[in-house]
Scaffold this active site. Structure first.
Site, short mmCIF file in Angstrom:
data_model
loop_
_atom_site.label_atom_id
_atom_site.label_comp_id
_atom_site.label_asym_id
_atom_site.label_seq_id
_atom_site.Cartn_x
_atom_site.Cartn_y
_atom_site.Cartn_z
N GLY A 23 0.77 -1.04 0.11
CA GLY A 23 0.11 0.12 -0.07
C GLY A 23 0.92 1.22 0.14
O GLY A 23 1.93 1.06 -0.39
N VAL A 28 3.08 -5.96 2.94
CA VAL A 28 2.93 -7.26 3.60
C VAL A 28 3.66 -8.42 3.02
O VAL A 28 3.46 -8.65 1.80
CB VAL A 28 1.35 -7.80 3.96
CG1 VAL A 28 1.13 -8.73 4.63
CG2 VAL A 28 0.53 -6.53 4.47
N LYS A 43 4.01 -7.40 8.38
CA LYS A 43 3.84 -5.99 7.88
C LYS A 43 4.63 -5.16 8.03
O LYS A 43 5.16 -4.87 9.43
CB LYS A 43 2.47 -5.56 8.41
CG LYS A 43 1.98 -4.26 8.01
CD LYS A 43 0.41 -4.08 8.33
CE LYS A 43 0.08 -2.69 7.60
NZ LYS A 43 -1.28 -2.28 8.14
N ASP A 141 -12.10 2.48 9.55
CA ASP A 141 -11.82 2.48 8.07
C ASP A 141 -12.32 1.33 7.51
O ASP A 141 -11.70 0.42 6.42
CB ASP A 141 -10.38 2.49 7.71
CG ASP A 141 -9.82 2.76 6.35
OD1 ASP A 141 -10.85 3.20 5.66
OD2 ASP A 141 -8.84 2.50 5.96
#
Length: 529
Positions: A23, A28, A43, A141
């Site tokens: 991202g 990850v 992560k 989120d």
């Protein structure tokens, strides 16, 4: 900080195997835990997030949030380590269980889920939110991109921006989240609360059934305007019971105080049904509003377009509330309840006379059938979907799994059901009868503009909401006196709307006749209650 390569060992224990996804701030990896001989997910922050204290703190907060939760629908955290770097700094590392499945956003890029799959998936997400809220955590989120589809259900991911429910970001002027699923209070900088997650869950439910976000636009501002000003779009569901359709509307209430809790959502969605089997492959580029963003809080300006001012604000001006569940026979209201505007007065004597005339015609038709007349002389097309007809003997009434349609040739079997009513007797269950009419309108809407215009359908749905409130008030008065007269005036009002829409070509003759007949039956039944 340099990107690690496959084979890198972290904390003398976790050997990186291959990257699984990346991202804007983290990547990850699949890794192998040599101490326990098992695969794990690691992560790692990268880029500016890895070098900035705020980015490192965000990953630490995610680890703390996950460590406080122990729930089958929430990712399990195994470890959190601070990995020393050659320059003397450290790199935070979050180690979690390795999930094998498909991302929900990628799945929805291929099309919507089956309705039962959508219901089961969202019910499981609601239980995850319930556990988080009990632990004092707000996710902030929830979106399809943060949900994994597994062989045994779904799991909620990425608590990276989660916060304690006692925390607030209302004074910072900066908001963080994904605009496509953000609640109005988040977008305007008033801070996230547990009800904000429930709003996001309502968005996810719509997304699962429709295959798209409830509010879309070419820009983020257009999406935000929808969340702040527009009513929730009708849920295009033909196989979900009425109470879930009402639940969806309450989840997307503009006021967080008007939304149900995650526990209530989980209870309503927990119906018996086949286990979800969701699948598919692929993915697609995400619109900006579907990505997690940090942005300035929005001031809630008035709507931009005249159409929104004329058509949407009257709807939003009504205040939605959830009635006391102690007084509901099913433990949860099937529909939102709105404050009632001043009723328009019409004489309902004409309405009752019309209903009696329809009854006489129906009795005459029955006599002809019993006399052995040819049925084909009495019908040139299949009757429109309705809710007052009696089901065939020993046949259970069911909700269709696919949108109903009008046949091209005369139908000799049972007629299609655009909506299913808990009872065909409005005197026994008037609220259930009105709720079934909502499903009937949804069915007409699915047949296209030739059957009913979308704006007309929405206006009639809103009018039925007012009827429900008036019906509750009339019930409390035992269907007597002024409350009954007010209810009859409301029925007259809706009937007039249908007639006007029919004259303007906004609703087909068959659909208008069916809805008018249902309203007449309703008026006569409650008038003799």
């Amino acid at each position: 900080m340099d990107s690690p390569a496959p084979g890198t060992v972290i904390a003398e224990r976790y050997r990186l195997t291959r990257p699984l996804g990346s991202g804007s701030s983290a990547v990850v990896w699949e890794a192998h835990d040599s101490s326990l001989d098992r695969p794990v997910a690691v992560k790692l922050l990268h880029g500016g997030a890895a070098a900035h204290p705020a980015g490192r703190e965000q990953l630490r907060r995610e680890a703390l949030a996950l460590a406080r939760l122990s729930h089958p629908r929430v990712t399990t955290v195994f470890d959190y380590v601070e990995w020393p770097q050659p320059d003397g700094s450290f790199r935070p590392v979050l180690v979690t269980e390795l999930l094998t499945g498909l991302n929900l956003e990628e799945r929805l890029a291929q099309g919507p889920l089956m309705e039962n799959d959508a219901r089961v998936a969202c019910q499981q997400l609601a239980t995850a939110l319930e556990a988080a809220h009990k632990a004092g955590i707000v996710h902030r989120d929830l979106k399809p991109g943060n949900v994994m589809l597994l062989a045994d259900g779904v799991k909620l991911l990425d608590f990276g921006i989660a916060q304690a429910s006692s925390d607030t970001d209302a004074t910072t002027g900066v908001v963080i989240g994904t605009p496509s699923c953000m609640a109005p209070e988040q977008l305007t900088g008033r801070g996230a609360v547990p009800a904000s997650d429930v709003y996001a869950l309502g968005c996810v439910l719509y997304w699962c059934v429709a295959g798209r976000a409830p509010f879309e636009g070419a820009t983020v501002d257009e999406v935000v305007r929808g969340h702040l000003h527009l009513p929730p779009p009708p849920l295009p569901a033909y196989g979900l019971p009425p109470q879930i359709l009402g639940l969806y509307r309450q989840c997307l209430a503009k006021n967080p105080a008007d939304r149900p809790t995650a526990a209530t959502v989980a209870a309503v969605l927990d119906l018996r049904g086949a286990p979800a089997t969701v699948g598919g492959v692929g993915g697609a580029g995400r619109p900006p509003a579907n990505r997690t963003m940090v942005m300035q809080a929005y001031d809630p300006p008035p709507p931009t377009y005249k159409e929104e001012q004329e058509q949407q604000l009257p709807y939003m001006a009504r205040r939605m509330r959830i009635p006391s569940q102690d007084n509901e026979p099913g433990g949860y209201p099937a529909q939102p309840v709105f404050d009632t505007p001043a009723p328009r007065r019409y004489s309902w004597v004409v309405l009752v006379f019309g209903a009696l005339l329809v009854a006489v015609i129906a009795a005459a038709g029955t006599a002809i059938v019993m006399g052995g007349k040819d049925a084909e002389k009495k019908a040139t097309s299949a009757p429109p979907p309705g809710i007052t007809g009696s089901p065939a003997p020993n046949t259970a009434a069911t909700l269709p799994a696919t949108p109903p349609s009008v046949p091209d040739t005369p139908a000799s079997g049972s007629r299609p059901a655009a909506g299913s009513s808990p009872t065909g007797d409005p005197n026994a269950d008037p609220l259930g009868y009105l709720e079934a009419m909502r499903g009937q309108i949804d069915g007409f809407l699915a047949q296209g503009r030739d059957t009913i215009d979308s704006n007309t359908a929405r206006d009639l749905q809103n009018s039925l909401t007012d009827l429900e409130k008036s019906t509750q008030q009339a019930q409390a008065a035992q269907f007597k006196g002024r409350k009954l007269r007010d209810l009859q005036s409301k029925v007259d009002d809706v009937t007039s709307k249908i007639s006007e829409a029919q004259d303007e070509g906004k609703i087909g003759d068959a659909a208008a006749e069916a809805l008018t007949t249902e309203l007449q039956t309703f008026a006569v039944s409650v008038g003799h209650g």
